[in-house]
Design an enzyme around this catalytic site. Structure first.
Site, short mmCIF file in Angstrom:
data_model
loop_
_atom_site.label_atom_id
_atom_site.label_comp_id
_atom_site.label_asym_id
_atom_site.label_seq_id
_atom_site.Cartn_x
_atom_site.Cartn_y
_atom_site.Cartn_z
N ASP A 156 11.19 -18.93 -48.70
CA ASP A 156 12.21 -18.13 -48.02
C ASP A 156 12.74 -17.07 -48.98
OD1 ASP A 156 14.54 -17.49 -46.27
OD2 ASP A 156 13.89 -19.27 -45.21
N HIS A 229 19.63 -16.21 -45.97
CA HIS A 229 18.66 -16.89 -45.09
C HIS A 229 18.07 -18.12 -45.77
CE1 HIS A 229 14.78 -17.15 -42.82
NE2 HIS A 229 15.49 -16.66 -41.82
N SER A 568 14.29 -19.64 -37.25
CA SER A 568 14.41 -19.92 -38.69
C SER A 568 15.34 -21.11 -38.93
CB SER A 568 15.01 -18.73 -39.43
OG SER A 568 14.11 -17.68 -39.48
#
Ligand SMILES: *[C@@H]1O[C@H](CO)[C@@H](O)[C@H](O)[C@H]1NC(C)=O
Ligand SMILES: *[C@@H]1O[C@H](CO)[C@@H](O)[C@H](O)[C@H]1NC(C)=O
Ligand SMILES: *[C@@H]1O[C@H](CO)[C@@H](O)[C@H](O)[C@H]1NC(C)=O
Ligand SMILES: *[C@@H]1O[C@H](CO)[C@@H](O)[C@H](O)[C@H]1NC(C)=O
Ligand SMILES: *[C@@H]1O[C@H](CO)[C@@H](O)[C@H](O)[C@H]1NC(C)=O
Ligand SMILES: *[C@@H]1O[C@H](CO)[C@@H](O)[C@H](O)[C@H]1NC(C)=O
Ligand SMILES: *[C@@H]1O[C@H](CO)[C@@H](O)[C@H](O)[C@H]1NC(C)=O
Length: 776
Positions: A156, A229, A568
């Protein structure tokens, strides 16, 4: 570190050469390509492997290029498990290499941008387990030792290691099997790893070959997360229990916890701040960097890989998708790979990460809403939701954005959307403005034009909440219509927003997220995708303190936890459960774990009605796959549909991919639908019937009898033989055949039609969805 600097300087000059090249030589465009060579056969040293990779480059660049320049064109050389390399090549060189012996595929390392669109999700998941599984989640965690023996790799944007979610208090020593490292660099050193965050690496060579040197004012040259994220996904998988966590404004307050709170995390940073400065959001990930991360993660000894990225582009082949390639090599070593399905819904045929050796996860809502009603001047109350702090205010004049635009700034299709620069300050100042769409730019435009608050319209039955900078509430389509009607009939329309309040269990959930990518699978419609759905709507988890809740320069707020939405977010929910299942059943293959998750999932919501999509229709397997996961039930599935690496190689033969390993495809290759998958898809069935086979393995009780139930897809008859399976011991396998026959009355031949079949012994329900289409 020193060595890295060399590489960086070196690729900087490479980039310049590339750019100059387009002036100097007449036309040849160079780009980074990945040359995929299958698996290593173990007979070469690392040096020999790199030489072998360079030999391809020598033979295409050889005569006129120096040895140094040839080596300089090499970006990555994959040496551990994946055989291949990435290099700067011209189209002619690509043609030449493609024809060489041993080359499976050559494809452009095309950058991919991800656009981003927990306190409650785990309690909610338990709700769906149904009776009699009281306290089942705690029991599952205990049986799995909270995941302590399992290592999950997360690919990520990196990690914010200081987050309380990554503290290692009370955790035992790092598993002995771990081979990874804690890669030191900017704002990241070995002290940032601990017994929770056991490894961290970053991959930047492909990015810099593509975009030039990283702008170090915009990202950290290290595993540190500047975006949020990666911190969010990693803490969703394995964050520790942190009490009193909440989003900005105190929303969603509670104990934040990952799904496997003691699992070990290994961070692989493959995504970076987008190089283009005009992009204020989004991150860029390069396929060749991602493949390098796979090559390391597999060798490092991760047990599970959680990947909330997609690379699917216009070319739709497994051998041109870094995640499909990397995960095939991972699955050979029994690493389970769980991936997001993508955020390109509700358009059909958008599902990504569709290889049958991957677990593909869609997203759905949980039973939590952030209620913030809108009070109109006539006393009417309209339903709204927000996670933006709002102070109670008196009523203010209310206007519809379409009535207060600067003339000439909007076209007919953008009227009322509050696009940047469209609202008249004169007409908006001091007012509440109704915009017809729910995006952060709309609320910011209202603020810019001097409005006191924004009401944003949402066209779906589920609202994705955004922590706006200024007072704003989102309402449903019906609410929007009510407010517009009020504005049209009232001489002096007024409104005020009521502060938001977190409410649980007030509406049926889950509902499929409208953004969740849908089937059918465009790479091979004979594999039903996505596989499963899990919470991905308004999820609270840890965030990077270098980012902001909106992840925009205008937003200077710093938060430890943030609420975001996307597949996600659902993927790491499933990754966590995989870690628990791996701990409970260390002998299960990745296919067995996927089967357990899929066959025990539910297609009903928490009140026992069919799961709906975001426009109120019953959702189907192209939206949720087998259904919503039920973690505790997955630990005891009764039967499993197992598959080995060889089964995947045989499946690849059906896709005309024959060279990944030394495996020889048989002369007569079975059709793709025969892969022993826990769901069944038959696309473009020709003729009136088709028969496929499945094998189930008993993992329930020694003596058990499973009885079949079938619901045929409309327009087809499904016949399964035999209809009773008797097992006398654990591990015993039974075959059955499934014959699908099209009825002559079938109306629409190209549309998919859905059904299911279930094996049940009275305790376990082993359910498989069916999707069939036929061509005339
Ligand atoms: C590592 O980073 C921490 C926190 O930034 C700092 O306190 C420590 O001195 C650093 N250690 C080394 C060896 O540089
Ligand atoms: C790096 O990013 C900063 C902040 O966005 C910008 O001001 C600067 O011009 C960038 N530098 C380069 C070399 O692009
Ligand atoms: C929880 O956090 C809030 C701030 O969000 C703070 O006011 C409160 O004192 C905290 N409570 C505990 C028990 O830590
Ligand atoms: C919901 O399902 C219906 C029927 O399949 C479909 O027409 C509609 O587009 C779906 N809505 C969403 C948001 O996916
Ligand atoms: C509005 O229409 C124009 C021209 O047809 C199109 O290019 C644009 O994308 C549309 N905008 C929106 C928001 O739909
Ligand atoms: C299973 O059934 C067989 C034969 O009926 C019997 O011999 C055996 O003891 C049974 N096993 C268990 C665990 O009940
Ligand atoms: C299942 O079928 C396969 C081939 O169709 C066969 O090789 C295998 O022996 C069968 N297994 C069982 C348990 O019947």
């Amino acid at each position: 570190m020193k060595k890295n600097h060399h590489i960086i300087v070196f690729f900087f000059s490479l980039f310049l050469i590339m750019r100059l090249g387009s002036f100097v030589s007449c036309s040849e465009e160079t780009k980074v390509y990945i040359v995929y060579l299958g698996e290593h056969n173990g007979d070469k040293t690392l040096k020999e492997i790199e030489d072998h990779h360079c030999s391809f480059l020598h033979s295409v660049k050889g005569t006129t290029t120096s040895k140094e320049d040839v080596r300089a064109s090499l970006v990555h050389s994959y040496k551990n498990v994946i055989n291949g390399f990435s290099a700067v090549l011209t189209p002619q060189e690509v043609d030449m290499i493609s024809g060489m012996e041993g080359v499976i595929s050559v494809f452009h390392s095309d950058p991919h941008a991800i656009k981003l669109h927990t306190t409650r999700s785990w309690d909610f998941a338990s709700l769906l387990e149904g009776t009699p599984l009281v306290n089942s989640r705690e029991e599952l965690l205990k049986n799995a030792n909270y995941g302590e023996d399992i290592i999950v790799g997360v690919m990520d944007t990196g990690v914010w290691p200081e987050s309380s979610s990554f503290n290692d208090e009370g955790m035992g020593p790092v598993p002995k099997s771990w081979n990874g490292i804690c890669q030191e660099d900017v704002a990241f050193n070995a002290s940032h790893c601990n017994r929770k965050l056991i490894g961290a690496r970053y991959y930047l060579k492909g990015y810099e070959a593509f975009a030039g040197p990283l702008n170090e004012t915009r990202d950290f040259r290290s595993p540190r997360d500047v975006d949020g994220h990666g911190t969010h996904t990693a803490s969703t998988v394995g964050g520790r229990r942190v009490s009193n966590a909440s989003a900005i404004g105190g929303f969603a307050k509670g104990t934040a916890t990952g799904g496997a709170p003691n699992v070990r995390l290994a961070i692989y940073k493959v995504c970076w701040t987008a190089p283009d400065q005009s992009l204020t959001e989004g991150v860029t990930c390069l396929p060749d960097d991602t493949l390098a991360a796979f090559d390391d993660a597999i060798a490092d000894g991760v047990h599970v890989l959680s990947i909330s990225l997609t690379f699917q582009s216009e070319t739709k082949y497994y051998t041109e998708d870094p995640i499909a390639i990397g995960s095939l090599h991972a699955v050979k070593r029994n690493i389970v790979v769980s991936c997001s399905a993508g955020n390109d819904g509700p358009t059909p045929s958008t599902v990504a990460n569709v290889a049958p050796w991957i677990i593909t996860v869609g997203a759905s809502s949980i039973d939590r809403v952030f209620s913030s009603p809108i009070l109109l001047g006539n006393g009417m109350i309209v339903e709204g939701q927000t996670v933006t702090p709002i102070r109670r205010r008196r009523l203010h004049p209310l206007v519809y954005a379409g009535d207060v635009e600067i003339r000439g700034t909007t076209a007919s299709n953008t009227t009322g959307t509050c696009l940047p620069g469209t609202l008249s300050r004169k007409l908006v100042r001091g007012k509440v403005v109704l915009c017809i769409n729910n995006v952060r730019e709309a609320s910011m435009e209202v603020k810019r034009a001097g409005g006191v608050a924004a009401i944003l319209g949402n066209s779906f039955n589920e609202i994705q909440v955004i922590p706006f900078l200024n007072p704003a509430t989102v309402t449903f389509l019906d609410g929007l219509k009510t407010i517009v009607a009020y504005i049209r009939t009232e001489k002096y329309p007024m409104a005020t927003l009521v502060p938001g309040n977190t409410m649980i269990g007030t509406k049926p959930a889950p509902v499929m997220a409208p953004f969740s990518s849908k089937g059918p699978n465009v790479v091979d419609p004979n594999i039903l995708k996505p596989d499963i759905t899990a919470p991905g709507f308004n999820i609270l988890a840890a965030w990077s303190e270098a980012s902001s809740p909106l992840n925009m320069p205008e937003d200077r707020r710093v938060v430890k936890y943030n609420i975001v939405s996307g597949t996600s977010m659902s993927c790491p929910h499933v990754s966590a459960v995989i870690a628990l299942l791996k701990s409970i059943h260390p002998d299960w293959s990745s296919a067995a774990i996927r089967s357990a998750l899929m066959t025990t999932s539910t297609i009903n919501n928490a009140v026992g009605r069919p799961i709906k999509n975001a426009t109120g229709d019953d959702a189907n397997p192209f939206e949720y796959g087998s259904g919503h996961f039920r973690p505790s039930r997955a630990a005891d599935p009764g039967l499993i549909y197992d598959a080995t690496y060889t089964d995947y190689l045989l499946y690849l033969c059906s896709q005309n991919i024959r060279q990944v390993s030394s495996y020889n495809c048989p002369d007569k290759v079975p059709a793709a639908s025969n892969l022993n998958y826990p769901s069944l898809a038959i696309a473009n069935m020709r003729g009136s019937s088709r028969t496929v086979t499945r094998v189930v393995t008993n993992v329930g009780k020694d003596n058990s009898t499973y009885i079949l139930a079938v619901s045929s897809p409309p327009g087809y008859i499904v016949d399964i033989v035999p209809k009773i399976l008797r097992f006398s011991k654990l591990g015993e396998k039974h075959n059955f055949s499934i014959t699908v026959t099209a009825q002559s009355s079938i109306e629409s031949r190209n549309e998919f039609s859905f059904g299911w079949y279930t094996w049940s012994d009275g305790v376990h329900m082993v359910r498989s969805p069916i999707a069939v289409s036929s061509s005339a």
